[in-house]
Design a protein around this motif. Structure first.
Motif, mmCIF file in Angstrom:
data_model
loop_
_atom_site.group_PDB
_atom_site.id
_atom_site.type_symbol
_atom_site.label_atom_id
_atom_site.label_comp_id
_atom_site.label_asym_id
_atom_site.label_seq_id
_atom_site.Cartn_x
_atom_site.Cartn_y
_atom_site.Cartn_z
ATOM 1 N N LYS A 188 8.592 -1.038 -6.063
ATOM 2 C CA LYS A 188 9.407 -1.189 -4.739
ATOM 3 C C LYS A 188 9.524 0.076 -3.969
ATOM 4 N N ALA A 189 9.133 0.152 -2.742
ATOM 5 C CA ALA A 189 9.280 1.199 -2.100
ATOM 6 C C ALA A 189 10.180 1.186 -0.702
ATOM 7 N N ASN A 190 10.570 2.270 -0.245
ATOM 8 C CA ASN A 190 11.433 2.208 1.093
ATOM 9 C C ASN A 190 10.503 2.578 2.163
ATOM 10 N N LYS A 191 10.795 2.580 3.496
ATOM 11 C CA LYS A 191 10.164 2.758 4.603
ATOM 12 C C LYS A 191 9.618 4.337 4.606
ATOM 13 N N GLU A 192 10.563 5.278 4.207
ATOM 14 C CA GLU A 192 10.384 6.614 4.481
ATOM 15 C C GLU A 192 9.151 6.998 3.212
ATOM 16 N N LEU A 193 9.235 6.230 1.965
ATOM 17 C CA LEU A 193 7.888 6.593 1.147
ATOM 18 C C LEU A 193 6.671 6.212 1.514
ATOM 19 N N ILE A 194 6.688 4.989 2.060
ATOM 20 C CA ILE A 194 5.472 4.341 2.544
ATOM 21 C C ILE A 194 4.808 5.210 3.809
ATOM 22 N N HIS A 195 5.793 5.427 4.771
ATOM 23 C CA HIS A 195 5.256 6.187 5.943
ATOM 24 C C HIS A 195 4.739 7.593 5.295
ATOM 25 N N PRO A 225 6.491 10.052 -10.898
ATOM 26 C CA PRO A 225 5.340 9.167 -11.455
ATOM 27 C C PRO A 225 5.674 9.019 -13.052
ATOM 28 N N GLU A 226 5.858 10.019 -13.754
ATOM 29 C CA GLU A 226 6.132 10.122 -15.274
ATOM 30 C C GLU A 226 7.207 9.310 -15.809
ATOM 31 N N ILE A 227 8.400 9.305 -14.799
ATOM 32 C CA ILE A 227 9.658 8.425 -15.153
ATOM 33 C C ILE A 227 8.922 6.886 -15.159
ATOM 34 N N ILE A 228 8.268 6.600 -13.945
ATOM 35 C CA ILE A 228 7.700 5.238 -13.659
ATOM 36 C C ILE A 228 6.822 4.891 -14.863
ATOM 37 N N GLN A 229 5.922 5.868 -15.440
ATOM 38 C CA GLN A 229 4.939 5.533 -16.380
ATOM 39 C C GLN A 229 5.606 5.217 -17.467
ATOM 40 N N ASP A 230 6.677 5.975 -17.874
ATOM 41 C CA ASP A 230 7.381 5.718 -19.053
ATOM 42 C C ASP A 230 7.880 4.122 -19.167
ATOM 43 N N LYS A 231 8.690 3.660 -18.098
ATOM 44 C CA LYS A 231 8.999 2.365 -18.066
ATOM 45 C C LYS A 231 7.924 1.321 -18.079
ATOM 46 N N ILE A 232 6.960 1.641 -17.679
ATOM 47 C CA ILE A 232 5.847 0.641 -17.828
ATOM 48 C C ILE A 232 5.369 0.555 -18.940
ATOM 49 N N ASP A 255 0.793 -1.272 0.020
ATOM 50 C CA ASP A 255 -0.104 0.089 0.035
ATOM 51 C C ASP A 255 1.064 1.231 0.018
ATOM 52 N N GLY A 256 0.798 2.267 -0.943
ATOM 53 C CA GLY A 256 1.273 3.522 -1.106
ATOM 54 C C GLY A 256 2.345 3.496 -1.917
ATOM 55 N N ALA A 257 2.688 2.317 -2.739
ATOM 56 C CA ALA A 257 3.845 2.140 -3.600
ATOM 57 C C ALA A 257 3.567 2.943 -4.929
ATOM 58 N N GLY A 258 2.284 3.216 -5.203
ATOM 59 C CA GLY A 258 1.900 3.925 -6.534
ATOM 60 C C GLY A 258 1.074 2.967 -7.555
ATOM 61 N N LYS A 259 0.599 1.874 -7.266
ATOM 62 C CA LYS A 259 -0.033 1.125 -8.183
ATOM 63 C C LYS A 259 -1.265 1.796 -8.893
ATOM 64 N N THR A 260 -2.277 2.055 -7.932
ATOM 65 C CA THR A 260 -3.324 2.851 -8.435
ATOM 66 C C THR A 260 -2.977 3.934 -9.357
ATOM 67 N N THR A 261 -2.041 4.904 -8.907
ATOM 68 C CA THR A 261 -1.825 5.861 -9.649
ATOM 69 C C THR A 261 -1.282 5.609 -11.177
ATOM 70 N N VAL A 308 8.959 -9.841 -14.991
ATOM 71 C CA VAL A 308 8.786 -8.824 -14.117
ATOM 72 C C VAL A 308 9.612 -7.636 -14.488
ATOM 73 N N LEU A 309 9.053 -6.527 -14.249
ATOM 74 C CA LEU A 309 9.521 -5.047 -14.263
ATOM 75 C C LEU A 309 9.388 -4.669 -12.772
ATOM 76 N N GLU A 310 10.625 -4.550 -12.267
ATOM 77 C CA GLU A 310 10.975 -3.888 -10.826
ATOM 78 C C GLU A 310 11.378 -2.574 -10.860
ATOM 79 N N ILE A 311 10.234 -1.652 -10.139
ATOM 80 C CA ILE A 311 10.893 -0.306 -10.493
ATOM 81 C C ILE A 311 10.787 0.566 -9.037
ATOM 82 N N ASP A 312 11.632 1.361 -8.938
ATOM 83 C CA ASP A 312 11.871 2.124 -7.630
ATOM 84 C C ASP A 312 10.696 3.196 -7.435
ATOM 85 N N ALA A 313 9.918 2.804 -6.324
ATOM 86 C CA ALA A 313 8.571 3.519 -6.457
ATOM 87 C C ALA A 313 8.846 4.965 -6.170
ATOM 88 N N SER A 314 10.136 5.329 -5.739
ATOM 89 C CA SER A 314 10.145 6.650 -5.294
ATOM 90 C C SER A 314 10.547 7.726 -6.528
#
Length: 192
Positions: A127-134, A181-188, A9-15, A172-178
């Motif tokens: 994949k998210a780190n603790k700080e991002l999830i918090h 969003p536009e960079i993540i979207q391009d990779k996806i 939760d909070g990693a950005g899947k829905t976004t 699998v495409l593993e992406i740094d969730a931090s």
């Protein structure tokens, strides 16, 4: 083609799925748990009562949701692009995080039964780190009983997701969730 988005939760899947809607307006957008009427009832119950039932009962309820989701949403729409917010990977990871003494082979067999051995085509793992999830969970208006188990619990779930995706050798495409969003979207989009 079934593409499943994984991450805690909070990693950005829905976004990311919402951003893809603009590019693929005919895609079938679904989620697990809760993508069907039965699933919505099961999800609603579990989100507020997870601590009141046994872990095995919780696993079996999620499997019932998964089987219904496969029969009602995935199977009839396989000729289309299907974007799913979570999959059986989450089910396995959350179950293992609750009890790492569970037999993973048994869980996989149960999921094979629920999914008619159809695990999907591609997985996107944010994949998210603790700080991002918090940061992201703290800014939400609500949290459910599973989120309330804490960040350490979610990090444990994420680690199991990583192990399962690696062990099962899916595409699998593993992406740094931090990342932005536009960079993540391009990779996806390139991955799709």
């Amino acid at each position: 083609m079934l593409i499943s988005f994984e991450g805690v939760d909070g990693a950005g899947k829905t976004t990311q799925i919402n951003m893809l809607k603009e590019i693929y307006p005919n895609a079938i957008i679904t989620k697990e748990p809760g993508g069907t009427e039965l699933g919505a009832m099961i999800r609603s119950y579990l989100m507020s009562n997870a601590s009141k039932i046994s872990q095995r009962a919780e696993i079996l309820l999620f499997l019932a949701d998964r089987a219904e989701h496969y029969e009602k949403i995935i199977k009839p729409n396989y000729k289309n692009l299907i974007l799913s917010d979570r999959s059986f990977i989450s089910g396995l990871a959350y179950a293992m995080a609750n009890d790492d003494n569970l037999d993973i082979k048994t869980l996989i067999e149960l999921n094979k039964f629920a999914l008619c051995s159809d695990f999907g085509d591609k997985f996107i793992f944010l994949k998210a780190n603790k700080e991002l999830i918090h940061q992201r969970l703290f800014n939400r208006d609500c949290s459910d009983e599973i989120e309330s188990r804490g960040i350490e619990y979610l990090m444990r779930v994420q680690e199991f997701m990583s192990i399962i995706l690696t062990d099962l050798k899916f595409e699998v495409l593993e992406i740094d969730a931090s990342l932005a969003p536009e960079i993540i979207q391009d990779k996806i989009r390139k991955f799709i």
